[in-house]
Enzyme design. Structure first.
Site, short mmCIF file in Angstrom:
data_model
loop_
_atom_site.label_atom_id
_atom_site.label_comp_id
_atom_site.label_asym_id
_atom_site.label_seq_id
_atom_site.Cartn_x
_atom_site.Cartn_y
_atom_site.Cartn_z
N HIS A 210 0.80 -1.22 0.00
CA HIS A 210 0.00 0.00 0.00
C HIS A 210 0.84 1.28 0.00
CE1 HIS A 210 -0.09 -0.41 4.68
NE2 HIS A 210 0.93 0.34 4.31
N HIS B 123 -2.31 4.91 9.45
CA HIS B 123 -0.95 5.40 9.72
C HIS B 123 -1.01 6.71 10.49
CE1 HIS B 123 -0.51 2.67 6.27
NE2 HIS B 123 0.76 2.53 6.61
N HIS C 155 10.12 -3.59 4.25
CA HIS C 155 10.52 -2.18 4.19
C HIS C 155 10.75 -1.62 5.58
CE1 HIS C 155 6.11 -1.74 4.65
NE2 HIS C 155 6.19 -0.43 4.79
N GLU D 178 3.82 -5.12 8.78
CA GLU D 178 2.48 -4.99 8.16
C GLU D 178 2.02 -6.29 7.52
OE1 GLU D 178 2.56 -0.25 6.90
OE2 GLU D 178 2.95 -1.74 5.38
C1 DHB Z 1 6.02 3.70 2.48
C2 DHB Z 1 5.66 2.43 2.95
C3 DHB Z 1 4.50 2.26 3.68
O1 DHB Z 1 4.06 1.07 4.20
C4 DHB Z 1 3.70 3.31 3.94
O2 DHB Z 1 2.58 3.09 4.66
C5 DHB Z 1 4.03 4.57 3.47
C6 DHB Z 1 5.18 4.76 2.75
C7 DHB Z 1 7.28 3.93 1.73
O3 DHB Z 1 8.04 2.98 1.51
O4 DHB Z 1 7.50 5.05 1.32
FE FE Z 2 2.31 1.27 5.59
#
Ligand code: DHB
Ligand code: FE
Length: 283
Positions: free
Chosen positions: A12, A59, A193, A240
């Site tokens: 997302h 978020h 990430h 997540e």
């Molecule tokens: C990014 C990743 C995310 O899960 C999110 O909610 C917002 C941004 C990113 O990698 O920039």
């Molecule tokens: Fe996220």
């Protein structure tokens, strides 16, 4: 009777929404990613869901950090896109289905999953980006969406096992709902990430791809992975991915993998998409 026809796992990343909204999908950086989602959109239009259960994490857009529900369910008639600092995305309002949502809240709570009930909420990129990737661009989303929020922002999130078991409870509740609805369940977030601190930019493609393999074939083993393994192997935000286990738990034991796409990078994130058809027995 209602039935779950498919489950979708989908990243997302916020910047994907920006690329769509700013007309950059054909840019060199984004082109390959959006090519990968063309087939997903075709499969969604073939599936024609009557209702979507959208599992995502807020978020900090709707829920202030004063209150951090582990699991919550949106029972409102509609949920407007959130303003995440640059104005709300110009995407359709998410229409709910209060009748089904209240039914699901009751079924899950009586099944000992203590959902927080949400009467009013804006929805951020956690939900609107996957909707754009699966169904966009659109004047209206093709069906009502029940937002199911999971705390994936503040440690500790619920474990993968707890998420998988919640999926099982959703499966049971849907199977007992009389209206004849074709339901798709969407698990969003991930894949690996980390977007802050010393390990910012961490990607672990080997782990991510094994996660996708096991999602189809060995979800119980996947559900036993401890939270700290997600953090260690996939970065703090990789946690997540526990939300994909709610989706998987809601499906039958056996599924057919209809589509898979994996791409690095999108912003700081490894992007994954998997579409699982609910073909096997409910076990
Ligand atoms: C990014 C990743 C995310 O899960 C999110 O909610 C917002 C941004 C990113 O990698 O920039
Ligand atoms: Fe996220």
């Amino acid at each position: 009777m209602a039935r779950i026809v498919a489950g979708v796992g989908c990243s997302h990343v916020h910047a994907i929404g920006d690329a769509i909204d700013l007309g950059k999908t054909e840019d060199e950086y984004w082109h390959r990613l959006f090519e990968g989602f063309k087939r997903s959109k075709e499969l969604m239009s073939e599936l024609r869901p009557d209702l979507l259960i959208g599992v995502f994490n807020d978020h900090g857009s709707a829920m202030p950090l004063q209150y951090i529900p582990t699991f919550s369910l949106g029972v409102a008639a509609e949920f407007k896109p959130a303003d995440e600092g640059w104005g709300a995305r110009q995407v359709p309002i998410v229409k709910g289905d209060p009748e089904f949502a209240w039914y699901l809240a009751e079924a899950l709570i009586l099944d000992e999953f203590d959902m927080t009930i949400i009467n009013e909420m804006v929805v951020d990129h956690g939900l609107t980006v996957p909707l754009s990737l699966m169904f966009g661009p659109a004047k209206e989303w093709p069906c009502p969406v029940i937002p199911l929020c999971v705390n994936a922002l503040t440690y500790p999130s619920p474990t993968g096992k707890r998420c998988f078991d919640l999926g099982r409870a959703i499966r049971k509740a849907v199977a007992a709902y009389a209206p004849d609805l074709r339901i798709v369940i969407l698990g969003t977030g991930g894949m690996s990430h980390q977007i802050h601190g010393e390990r910012s930019g961490l990607i672990n493609s080997v782990w991510d791809k094994r996660f996708l393999d096991r999602l189809s074939s060995d979800p119980l083993e996947l559900a036993s992975i401890p939270l700290l393994e997600y953090v260690r192997e996939t970065g703090a935000e990789g946690i997540e991915m526990v939300m994909w286990l709610i989706m998987r738990g809601a499906l039958n034991d056996e599924v057919e993998e209809a589509y898979r796409f994996y791409h690095v990078p999108a912003s700081n994130t490894a992007v994954g998409n998997i579409i699982l058809m609910n073909r096997g027995s409910s076990g």
